[in-house]
Design an enzyme around this catalytic site. Structure first.
Site, PDB file in Angstrom:
ATOM      1  N   TYR A  74      -0.719  -1.035   0.012  1.00 31.41           N
ATOM      2  CA  TYR A  74      -0.989  -0.714   1.416  1.00 31.41           C
ATOM      3  C   TYR A  74      -1.909   0.500   1.535  1.00 31.41           C
ATOM      4  O   TYR A  74      -2.882   0.495   2.299  1.00 31.41           O
ATOM      5  CB  TYR A  74       0.343  -0.461   2.116  1.00 31.41           C
TER       6      TYR A  74
ATOM      7  N   LYS B  44      -5.652   0.474   3.112  1.00 30.58           N
ATOM      8  CA  LYS B  44      -5.991   1.320   4.257  1.00 30.58           C
ATOM      9  C   LYS B  44      -7.125   2.288   3.929  1.00 30.58           C
ATOM     10  O   LYS B  44      -7.937   2.620   4.791  1.00 30.58           O
ATOM     11  CB  LYS B  44      -4.753   2.077   4.731  1.00 30.58           C
TER      12      LYS B  44
END
Length: 314
Positions: free
Chosen positions: A175, A179
């Site tokens: 993640y 991002k």
């Protein structure tokens, strides 16, 4: 009556069936935009379960019930062809696309030493490739319109990054990497599309949704009747602003946002610089320079950065 800020503009919001995306779609509609509500509709925050048209259809119906214009799209933005169809739907329904808000994502959290290849690939696929896919087709649309018009057109991209990229997140290597990639995609897109009149910015929203229920489990909940600073509705106004004509000079920016706060994040700056005594460094010289430098610094500066931004557990 004064015109609404987004009146006459059309928007796509991905992952808009629930949580943050839903709040953003409703806010854009409130500001006057016609909205394509995209959501693949899988019930699991890890992308599991059967896809469903329900979430996207419900938000689109909510916008129409309030007097706005909205259609639903239930495709998977991580699929290149379905992302193409999403942009085509906006253009065929509203005549053009003006605003793209990329929000769709999933979580498959695990420590780096335990994460499987499929867990890594799935999160990168939905977050980073999903942002790329929609941006690619929207950018081609705006470039084509600009060439036909012989000048700049109206275009706004708002991408969704995370403080997991800024301050680190030990159990979310996939993640955090996705991002961080989204920030790089945003700044590259901002440079590439500026001459066509298009801006691209990214936000790091802090909001209490099904995606973040574990992240904020230890944070204080508001009492009855008190404002919840982590409500997704407090993030949506910044998205509305970045999508508006008022933000024409805001481009390639990264902002942290939650209830009552917007922090503009500077691009990385050089913290210190060391020059070799001769043409190149030796191990010993680096040891003499760098080891004392880091010995005098906090053991974990990422936590210090998080505290500056106000990210403190209750």
């Amino acid at each position: 009556m004064a015109a609404l800020p987004l009146e006459g503009l059309s928007a796509i919001v991905t992952g808009a069936g629930r949580g943050l995306g839903r709040a953003e779609a409703l806010e854009l509609a409130r500001l006057g935009a016609s909205v394509v509500v995209n959501d693949f509709g899988q019930p699991g925050r890890d992308g599991s379960g059967e896809a469903s048209a329900g979430p996207a259809e419900e938000v689109a119906a909510e916008i129409r019930a309030s007097g706005g214009a909205a259609v639903a799209h239930t495709g998977d933005v991580a699929d290149h062809q379905q992302a193409r169809e999403l942009v085509q739907l906006a253009v065929s329904t509203y005549g053009k696309l003006d605003i793209l808000v990329n929000n769709a994502g999933i979580l498959r959290d695990r420590m780096i030493f335990s994460m499987t290849e499929s867990e890594w690939d799935a999160v990168i696929h939905v977050h980073l490739k999903g942002h790329f896919n929609t941006t690619h087709f929207a950018a081609a649309h705006w470039r084509g319109r600009s060439k036909a018009a012989g000048g700049a057109v109206y275009g706004r991209i708002v991408n969704t990054s995370s403080e997991a990229f800024l301050a680190g997140s030990a159990g979310q290597p996939n993640y955090a990497a996705a991002k961080g990639g989204i920030v790089g995609l945003t700044t590259s897109t901002a440079l590439a599309l500026a001459k066509y009149g298009v801006t691209a910015n990214a936000i790091c929203p802090r909001a209490r949704t099904r995606m973040t229920e574990d992240v904020f489990a230890g944070f204080e909940e508001p009492g009855e009747g008190q404002l919840d600073p982590l409500a997704p509705e407090h993030v949506a106004p910044l998205v509305g602003y970045l999508a508006s004509p008022a933000a024409a000079r805001v481009n390639g920016q990264l902002m942290v946002v939650h209830g009552g706060m917007v922090a503009i994040v500077e691009r990385p700056k050089v913290a210190a610089k060391f020059d070799a005594a001769k043409e190149a460094f030796s191990y010993g010289e680096l040891d003499e320079l760098l080891t004392p430098y880091y010995a005098d610094r906090p053991a974990d500066e990422s936590f210090a950065a998080a505290e500056v931004l106000g990210l403190k557990r209750g």
